[in-house]
Write a protein that holds these residues in place. Structure first.
Motif, PDB file in Angstrom:
ATOM      1  N   LYS A  64       1.187  -0.937   0.017  1.00  0.00           N
ATOM      2  CA  LYS A  64      -0.094   0.264   0.106  1.00  0.00           C
ATOM      3  C   LYS A  64       0.879   1.478  -0.163  1.00  0.00           C
ATOM      4  CE  LYS A  64      -4.067  -2.508   1.209  1.00  0.00           C
ATOM      5  NZ  LYS A  64      -5.570  -2.389   1.402  1.00  0.00           N
ATOM      6  N   ILE A  65       2.301   0.809   0.611  1.00  0.00           N
ATOM      7  CA  ILE A  65       3.227   2.417   0.405  1.00  0.00           C
ATOM      8  C   ILE A  65       3.312   2.915  -0.704  1.00  0.00           C
ATOM      9  CG2 ILE A  65       5.820   0.686   0.286  1.00  0.00           C
ATOM     10  CD1 ILE A  65       4.863   4.440   1.830  1.00  0.00           C
ATOM     11  N   PHE A  66       3.161   2.223  -2.189  1.00  0.00           N
ATOM     12  CA  PHE A  66       3.292   2.131  -3.273  1.00  0.00           C
ATOM     13  C   PHE A  66       1.607   3.013  -3.928  1.00  0.00           C
ATOM     14  CE2 PHE A  66       6.318  -1.431  -3.558  1.00  0.00           C
ATOM     15  CZ  PHE A  66       7.865  -0.678  -3.465  1.00  0.00           C
ATOM     16  N   HIS A  67       0.493   2.465  -3.918  1.00  0.00           N
ATOM     17  CA  HIS A  67      -0.522   2.806  -4.303  1.00  0.00           C
ATOM     18  C   HIS A  67      -1.037   4.380  -3.475  1.00  0.00           C
ATOM     19  CE1 HIS A  67      -0.727   0.326  -6.793  1.00  0.00           C
ATOM     20  NE2 HIS A  67       0.612  -0.641  -5.857  1.00  0.00           N
ATOM     21  N   TYR A  68      -1.297   3.929  -1.826  1.00  0.00           N
ATOM     22  CA  TYR A  68      -1.699   5.438  -1.156  1.00  0.00           C
ATOM     23  C   TYR A  68      -1.091   6.057  -0.077  1.00  0.00           C
ATOM     24  CZ  TYR A  68      -5.238   2.060  -2.934  1.00  0.00           C
ATOM     25  OH  TYR A  68      -5.808   0.777  -3.681  1.00  0.00           O
ATOM     26  N   GLY A  69       0.167   6.168  -0.430  1.00  0.00           N
ATOM     27  CA  GLY A  69       1.116   6.921   0.203  1.00  0.00           C
ATOM     28  C   GLY A  69       0.821   6.520   1.376  1.00  0.00           C
ATOM     29  N   GLN A  70       0.640   5.883   2.073  1.00  0.00           N
ATOM     30  CA  GLN A  70       0.152   5.019   3.989  1.00  0.00           C
ATOM     31  C   GLN A  70       2.055   5.101   4.613  1.00  0.00           C
ATOM     32  OE1 GLN A  70      -1.794   1.922   5.147  1.00  0.00           O
ATOM     33  NE2 GLN A  70      -2.404   3.103   6.924  1.00  0.00           N
ATOM     34  N   SER A  71       2.809   6.530   4.980  1.00  0.00           N
ATOM     35  CA  SER A  71       3.939   6.447   5.567  1.00  0.00           C
ATOM     36  C   SER A  71       3.682   7.307   6.209  1.00  0.00           C
ATOM     37  CB  SER A  71       4.684   6.502   4.307  1.00  0.00           C
ATOM     38  OG  SER A  71       4.956   7.623   3.880  1.00  0.00           O
ATOM     39  N   ILE A  72       5.216   7.862   7.108  1.00  0.00           N
ATOM     40  CA  ILE A  72       5.292   8.801   8.525  1.00  0.00           C
ATOM     41  C   ILE A  72       6.718   8.741   8.589  1.00  0.00           C
ATOM     42  CG2 ILE A  72       2.534   8.979   9.350  1.00  0.00           C
ATOM     43  CD1 ILE A  72       3.704   7.066  11.514  1.00  0.00           C
ATOM     44  N   PHE A  73       7.161   9.862   8.970  1.00  0.00           N
ATOM     45  CA  PHE A  73       8.393   9.362   9.354  1.00  0.00           C
ATOM     46  C   PHE A  73       8.595  10.745  10.186  1.00  0.00           C
ATOM     47  CE2 PHE A  73      10.492  13.808   6.876  1.00  0.00           C
ATOM     48  CZ  PHE A  73       9.190  14.396   6.705  1.00  0.00           C
ATOM     49  N   GLU A  74       9.978  10.175  10.932  1.00  0.00           N
ATOM     50  CA  GLU A  74      10.685  12.029  11.783  1.00  0.00           C
ATOM     51  C   GLU A  74      11.924  12.084  11.854  1.00  0.00           C
ATOM     52  OE1 GLU A  74       9.698  13.584  14.413  1.00  0.00           O
ATOM     53  OE2 GLU A  74       7.474  12.829  14.218  1.00  0.00           O
ATOM     54  N   GLY A  75      12.187  13.403  11.838  1.00  0.00           N
ATOM     55  CA  GLY A  75      13.821  13.595  11.399  1.00  0.00           C
ATOM     56  C   GLY A  75      14.559  14.224  13.012  1.00  0.00           C
ATOM     57  N   MET A  76      15.720  13.239  12.770  1.00  0.00           N
ATOM     58  CA  MET A  76      15.896  14.184  14.303  1.00  0.00           C
ATOM     59  C   MET A  76      17.909  13.977  14.136  1.00  0.00           C
ATOM     60  SD  MET A  76      14.724  10.715  16.261  1.00  0.00           S
ATOM     61  CE  MET A  76      14.541  11.511  17.965  1.00  0.00           C
ATOM     62  N   LYS A  77      18.823  14.197  15.131  1.00  0.00           N
ATOM     63  CA  LYS A  77      20.087  14.351  14.336  1.00  0.00           C
ATOM     64  C   LYS A  77      20.750  13.717  15.877  1.00  0.00           C
ATOM     65  CE  LYS A  77      20.720  17.993  11.361  1.00  0.00           C
ATOM     66  NZ  LYS A  77      20.713  19.799  10.878  1.00  0.00           N
ATOM     67  N   ALA A  78      21.638  13.244  15.588  1.00  0.00           N
ATOM     68  CA  ALA A  78      22.581  12.621  17.075  1.00  0.00           C
ATOM     69  C   ALA A  78      23.890  13.196  16.837  1.00  0.00           C
ATOM     70  CB  ALA A  78      23.360  11.614  16.863  1.00  0.00           C
ATOM     71  N   TYR A  79      24.130  14.391  17.778  1.00  0.00           N
ATOM     72  CA  TYR A  79      25.758  15.731  18.298  1.00  0.00           C
ATOM     73  C   TYR A  79      26.681  14.685  18.954  1.00  0.00           C
ATOM     74  CZ  TYR A  79      20.661  18.127  17.026  1.00  0.00           C
ATOM     75  OH  TYR A  79      20.081  18.391  16.530  1.00  0.00           O
ATOM     76  N   LYS A  80      27.937  14.663  18.313  1.00  0.00           N
ATOM     77  CA  LYS A  80      28.957  14.452  18.910  1.00  0.00           C
ATOM     78  C   LYS A  80      29.660  15.674  20.040  1.00  0.00           C
ATOM     79  CE  LYS A  80      30.585  10.950  18.411  1.00  0.00           C
ATOM     80  NZ  LYS A  80      31.887   9.518  16.961  1.00  0.00           N
ATOM     81  N   ASP A  81      29.651  15.090  20.944  1.00  0.00           N
ATOM     82  CA  ASP A  81      30.904  16.609  21.752  1.00  0.00           C
ATOM     83  C   ASP A  81      32.361  16.845  21.874  1.00  0.00           C
ATOM     84  OD1 ASP A  81      31.171  15.005  23.567  1.00  0.00           O
ATOM     85  OD2 ASP A  81      29.910  14.778  25.325  1.00  0.00           O
ATOM     86  N   GLU A  82      32.569  17.476  22.501  1.00  0.00           N
ATOM     87  CA  GLU A  82      33.986  17.475  22.538  1.00  0.00           C
ATOM     88  C   GLU A  82      35.198  16.767  23.032  1.00  0.00           C
ATOM     89  OE1 GLU A  82      36.240  21.010  22.745  1.00  0.00           O
ATOM     90  OE2 GLU A  82      35.046  21.472  21.219  1.00  0.00           O
ATOM     91  N   ALA A  83      34.289  15.739  24.206  1.00  0.00           N
ATOM     92  CA  ALA A  83      34.921  14.190  24.648  1.00  0.00           C
ATOM     93  C   ALA A  83      34.454  12.932  23.773  1.00  0.00           C
ATOM     94  CB  ALA A  83      34.063  14.816  25.558  1.00  0.00           C
ATOM     95  N   GLY A  84      33.717  13.151  22.729  1.00  0.00           N
ATOM     96  CA  GLY A  84      33.330  12.050  21.811  1.00  0.00           C
ATOM     97  C   GLY A  84      31.857  11.662  22.660  1.00  0.00           C
ATOM     98  N   LYS A  85      31.177  12.217  23.064  1.00  0.00           N
ATOM     99  CA  LYS A  85      29.888  11.859  24.060  1.00  0.00           C
ATOM    100  C   LYS A  85      29.061  11.763  22.969  1.00  0.00           C
ATOM    101  CE  LYS A  85      30.352  11.632  28.574  1.00  0.00           C
ATOM    102  NZ  LYS A  85      29.894  12.407  29.967  1.00  0.00           N
ATOM    103  N   ALA A  86      28.077  10.916  22.404  1.00  0.00           N
ATOM    104  CA  ALA A  86      27.276  11.318  21.463  1.00  0.00           C
ATOM    105  C   ALA A  86      25.783  11.491  21.804  1.00  0.00           C
ATOM    106  CB  ALA A  86      27.122   9.796  20.448  1.00  0.00           C
TER     107      ALA A  86
END
Ligand SMILES: Cc1ncc(COP(=O)(O)O)c(C=O)c1O
Ligand SMILES: Cc1ncc(COP(=O)(O)O)c(C=O)c1O
Lengths: 354, 354
Positions: A64-86
Motif C-alpha cells: 500500500k505504500i506504493f499506491h496510497y502513500g501510507q507512510s510517516i517519518f521523523e527527522g532527528m540528529k545525533a550530535y557528538k561533543d568534544e569528549a566524544g560523547k553522543a
C-alpha cells in the motif's frame, strides 16, 4: 506501556563503508551508515526490532505504500561533543509526534520502548558515524511504511518501522530567498498537514520547483483559503521579527508542531526576547518590510536548524531583509546548538545521552 | 511524440497461478496475474519497458517513495465480451490524467506510446486472466513511484512505472451508507486533490475508519473551508438526483476529474436526463432529503462503477433515500457497462480493443 518481549537482535555488517566517507565534505542525507533498524508490524503487533546491515527493502508491487502513500517519518540528529560523547535532542518529542502522525494516517502506534531502545541500540553501534566536523551531525530518519498489500483504498495490515542514519552537513548553504505562495497550498483544514506524512512533502515539490525557477530557494506556505496567513517554509516552521518582537504562527491541523520551533520559543523567552504566537498575515509582513520594521525572518527545523531568510518575493515584488550584526537568528542558533552539542548548560533538560 | 526505441522485452513466467484462482468468488484487487510491466526512468529518460513475472520490488531504504510520498497511480479495467474479445474503456483518458498527476507531483511525464503499448502488450499476455463472470473484470493498476534516493525533500532522480493486474469482483457489496464529513478534509485549494497522488488516499483512511465505526461505509468529502459543499466519496465522484435533475459538482483542484463521472454525464444527456454541473451544498441535500425531492444519490468511479447510496448521516441525524423501481443509477449503470462489455453499440467511441 507495551514493552519488547525479546532483546533487539543485531546482525553486524561484515565490512564498514566508513572509510570511504569524506567527513569534511558531507552533503545532506545522501550517505548512509553500515546498519539499520527494522521492526515489522504483522498479525496485529509490532515484532521485536532487529538491527541488520543497511540493505535494500523488498516489497510486493501491491504494497500500500506504493499506491496510497501510507507512510510517516521523523527527522532527528545525533550530535557528538568534544569528549566524544553522543547526544540526542528531545527524542521523546519525536516519538510522541510519530504516534500523532500514526493515528492520523491509520498506522498502528509504536510503543515508546521500541522507538527509544531501537534508536539508542542502533546509535551505540553507529557511534563512529557521528561527525565531529563543526556544523555536521548524524541525521536520523525513523519511518513507517505500509507493507501490507491490496489495490483497495483502506489501511494496510502490515507495516515496517525502519531507522536509517546519514552523516550530514548543512541543509542549506547560506541564506535563503523565499517566495510567498499565492496559488498552491501544502495542507487543508481538517487534513494531514500537522502530521509528518510522506504525501505532504511530494505535494510541495512542484510549487517549490516553480519558485526555484524564479530564483528562490523555498516557498513560504500560506493558508489554502485566502493565502492570507504565513504558515510554514518547506520543512521548517517560520519566525518573523517585527521591531524587536519575535513572532511565529500558532500550530493547527495545517502546521507541523516543530520541536525546533517550540524550543526556540522557550530559549527566546529565556533570553528576554519578546515573543508572540499568533497568526501572521502576509500583508503585515509586506508592510513591515516596506516600512523597515521587519528586521529578520528565519525558518526553524531539525534539518536546517535556523535558516535566515535574505529576502522574499510576493506578487512579483522582491523585498530584501537587512543584514543585522546582532540578529536573533544568530543568537538563538548559538544557544540551541550549544545545548545540542553539549557546549553549554542544558537548563531545560533537552539533551539525551545515547 | 516520444516513442520507444526498442520493442518491449517479455520474460515469461515458468508457471501460471491461474488455476489456483476461484473466478466465481473474486474479491477486489487482492489476486495478481502472472506478469507485470516495469519501466525505469533513469538518466533523464524513460527506458524501454519490460514485461517480467509478477515479483517483489527491491528499493533502497532511502528511496523517496518511502519518505515523501512521491507516487501517482491510475485505475482501469479490462472487460471480456461474450465472444472472448478483450476491451478497455477510454484508456487515453487515463494516460492523460496520469500525466496531469505527474506534473503536479514533479514526476517526469510518461510518453503515450509507453503507456498504451505497455498496457496492450501486457494484456495480450494476460488475456486469460480477464474474468468472464458477470460483474467481474480485470482491474489494472498503472503506477509510478519515486525510486531515487535521499533524505532531502526534493524530487527524485529515478522512477519506476509499473502495471500490475488483478482479476476482481465488485468493490462494494450492495448499497452504501455514507457520512457527510464535518471535520476532516481530503484536499486543499491549491493542493493535490485533483491528482491521483498516493498521499490523497492515506489521508482518508482515518476519517473513513471513524465513519465505519459509526456504521457507515464511506465518507462524503466536503470542502475544507466550511464543509459546505458536497465534493467526493472516497474514490468516487458523487451524483445527486433532486426531483428529476441529475447533479454533480464541477471539477476543481480539489476534485478528481473522474472518467466515469464524465462518461455518465454524457450518457445521461443522451438519455434525455436533465443534468446540472454545479456546486451542491450540504444544506440543499439535507433539505431535499427532508422534503422528499432527493430521489437518489450515487458514487461513480472505475472500481465501484455506480454505487447507489442507501442513506446518509449528517450532524447526528440519519436520512434514508427511497427505493426506486426506476432509478437513474440502474439505468446509467446498464448503459455504461453495456458499452464496457461490448453488449451495446458504442456511439461515443469509448471502447478500445486490446
Ligand atoms: C513541514 C515541517 N515543518 C516544520 C518542521 C520542523 O520540525 P522539527 O523542528 O521538529 O524538525 C519540519 C521538519 O521536521 C517539517 O517537515
Ligand atoms: C478521488 C477519486 N475520485 C473519483 C474517482 C473516479 O474516477 P474514475 O471514474 O476515472 O475511476 C477516483 C477513482 O479513480 C478517485 O480516486
Amino acid at each position: 506501556m507495551e514493552t519488547m518481549t525479546n532483546a533487539i537482535t543485531i546482525e553486524k555488517s561484515k565490512t564498514s563503508k566508513i572509510h570511504d566517507v569524506d567527513f569534511e565534505n558531507l552533503s545532506f542525507g545522501s550517505t548512509y551508515t553500515d546498519h539499520m533498524l527494522v521492526c515489522d508490524y504483522v498479525d496485529g503487533a509490532w515484532q521485536t526490532p532487529k538491527i541488520i546491515p543497511y540493505q535494500p527493502i523488498t516489497l510486493e508491487p501491491s504494497a500500500k505504500i506504493f499506491h496510497y502513500g501510507q507512510s510517516i517519518f521523523e527527522g532527528m540528529k545525533a550530535y557528538k561533543d568534544e569528549a566524544g560523547k553522543a547526544w540526542l535532542f528531545r527524542p521523546l518529542e519525536n516519538h510522541k509526534r510519530l504516534n500523532k502522525s500514526a493515528e492520523r494516517l491509520a498506522i498502528p502506534e509504536l510503543p515508546e520502548s521500541f522507538f527509544i531502545e531501537g534508536l539508542t541500540t542502533l546509535l551505540q553501534l553507529e557511534k563512529d558515524w557521528i561527525p565531529e566536523t563543526p556544523g555536521s551531525s548524524l541525521y536520523i530518519r525513523p519511518f513507517i511504511l505500509a507493507s501490507g498489500t491490496g489495490f483497495h483504498a483502506s489501511p494496510a495490515d502490515a507495516y515496517k518501522f525502519i531507522i536509517a542514519c546519514a552523516p550530514s552537513g548543512s541543509y542549506f548553504s547560506g541564506k535563503v530567498r523565499v517566495l510567498i505562495e499565492e496559488k498552491y497550498s501544502r495542507s487543508a483544514n481538517g487534513g494531514v498537514g500537522y502530521a509528518k506524512a510522506g504525501g505532504n512533502y511530494a505535494g510541495q515539490f512542484y510549487p517549490t520547483q516553480l519558485a526555484i525557477e524564479k530564483g528562490y530557494n523555498q516557498v513560504i506556505w500560506t493558508d489554502d483559503n485566502n493565502h492570507e496567513y504565513i504558515e510554514e517554509a518547506g520543512a521548517m516552521n517560520i519566525f518573523a521579527r517585527i521591531n524587536d518582537t519575535l513572532i511565529t504562527g500558532p500550530t493547527s491541523d495545517r502546521i507541523l508542531d516543530g520541536i525546533t520551533r517550540k524550543s526556540i520559543l522557550e530559549i527566546a523567552k529565556d533570553e528576554g526576547i519578546d515573543t508572540e504566537v499568533r497568526n501572521i498575515t502576509v500583508n503585515e509582513v509586506v508592510q513591515a518590510a516596506k516600512d523597515g520594521t521587519l528586521k529578520e525572518m528565519f525558518g526553524a527545523g531539525t534539518a536546517a536548524v535556523i535558516s535566515p531568510i535574505a529576502g522574499f518575493g510576493y506578487k512579483g515584488v522582491d523585498y530584501d531583509l537587512p543584514e543585522l550584526s546582532e540578529s536573533y537568528a544568530t543568537r538563538l542558533k548559538k544557544r540551541i546548538t550549544d545545548i545540542q552539542y553539549n557546549r553549554a548548560e542544558d537548563k531545560f533538560g533537552w539533551r539525551y545521552e545515547v
